[in-house]
Design a protein around this motif. Sequence first.
Motif, mmCIF file in Angstrom:
data_model
loop_
_atom_site.group_PDB
_atom_site.id
_atom_site.type_symbol
_atom_site.label_atom_id
_atom_site.label_comp_id
_atom_site.label_asym_id
_atom_site.label_seq_id
_atom_site.Cartn_x
_atom_site.Cartn_y
_atom_site.Cartn_z
ATOM 1 N N ARG A 82 0.838 -1.195 0.000
ATOM 2 C CA ARG A 82 0.000 0.000 0.000
ATOM 3 C C ARG A 82 0.873 1.246 0.000
ATOM 4 N N ALA A 83 0.719 2.056 -1.039
ATOM 5 C CA ALA A 83 1.427 3.329 -1.106
ATOM 6 C C ALA A 83 0.685 4.344 -0.239
ATOM 7 N N PRO A 84 1.367 5.393 0.219
ATOM 8 C CA PRO A 84 0.661 6.427 0.980
ATOM 9 C C PRO A 84 -0.457 7.033 0.133
ATOM 10 N N TRP A 85 -1.539 7.411 0.763
ATOM 11 C CA TRP A 85 -2.703 7.876 0.012
ATOM 12 C C TRP A 85 -2.396 9.110 -0.807
ATOM 13 N N TRP A 86 -1.459 9.928 -0.370
ATOM 14 C CA TRP A 86 -1.158 11.135 -1.124
ATOM 15 C C TRP A 86 -0.318 10.844 -2.365
ATOM 16 N N LYS A 87 0.223 9.623 -2.490
ATOM 17 C CA LYS A 87 0.934 9.250 -3.714
ATOM 18 C C LYS A 87 0.005 8.625 -4.749
ATOM 19 N N LEU A 88 -1.174 8.267 -4.337
ATOM 20 C CA LEU A 88 -2.139 7.664 -5.258
ATOM 21 C C LEU A 88 -2.947 8.782 -5.904
ATOM 22 N N ARG A 89 -2.363 9.422 -6.893
ATOM 23 C CA ARG A 89 -2.996 10.592 -7.501
ATOM 24 C C ARG A 89 -3.975 10.238 -8.607
ATOM 25 N N ILE A 120 0.406 17.830 5.522
ATOM 26 C CA ILE A 120 1.406 18.771 6.008
ATOM 27 C C ILE A 120 2.049 18.144 7.230
ATOM 28 N N SER A 121 3.359 18.249 7.339
ATOM 29 C CA SER A 121 4.044 17.620 8.469
ATOM 30 C C SER A 121 3.523 18.196 9.776
ATOM 31 N N GLY A 122 3.323 17.319 10.727
ATOM 32 C CA GLY A 122 2.801 17.733 12.021
ATOM 33 C C GLY A 122 1.328 17.416 12.176
ATOM 34 N N GLU A 123 0.610 17.230 11.067
ATOM 35 C CA GLU A 123 -0.802 16.870 11.154
ATOM 36 C C GLU A 123 -0.931 15.357 11.257
ATOM 37 N N GLU A 124 -1.950 14.926 11.937
ATOM 38 C CA GLU A 124 -2.194 13.491 12.047
ATOM 39 C C GLU A 124 -2.928 13.012 10.816
ATOM 40 N N GLU A 125 -2.539 11.836 10.334
ATOM 41 C CA GLU A 125 -3.218 11.236 9.195
ATOM 42 C C GLU A 125 -4.266 10.266 9.702
ATOM 43 N N ASP A 126 -5.413 10.246 9.055
ATOM 44 C CA ASP A 126 -6.469 9.298 9.424
ATOM 45 C C ASP A 126 -6.390 8.087 8.547
#
Length: 148
Positions: free
Chosen positions: A114-121, A142-148
Amino acid sequence: LRIPKTIGQTISIIGALIIGQAAVQAGLVSTPMVIVVSITGVASFIIPHYELGLTFRLLRFPIMLLATTFGLFGMIIAVFLIYLHLVTLRSFGTPYLAPIAPFIGKDMKDSLFRAPWWKLRTRPYLYGVGNRTRMAKTERPISGEEED
């Protein structure tokens, strides 16, 4: 027979051992075959999902028949037939084994690992949508934010 549950299980195991021993002594089956059948019988109860376990239990017998008849070649035939069946299946119009069969290189980034969701464009090719873009390039965490 109406017997307590624990005694019934014990009688079943002892009965299977006696029948297996008699079959080996009579020359009907070989000792390794009895061992393989017993291991697959016990292993079939490991799968917690009932329908999936039932599928494996039902597939076990034709595979054993092919393996007994043709040996390793029979096992290869069995695996090939199962794979052939999986390739012909479709789920909601999409091939069941996509993107592996048919092979689509661009969609492989989300199949085995599974690739990170932000790489699945982009959306998968087989969905056939007009707009293949899922999100803009600027939409990423953005760095520092939690990912769901």
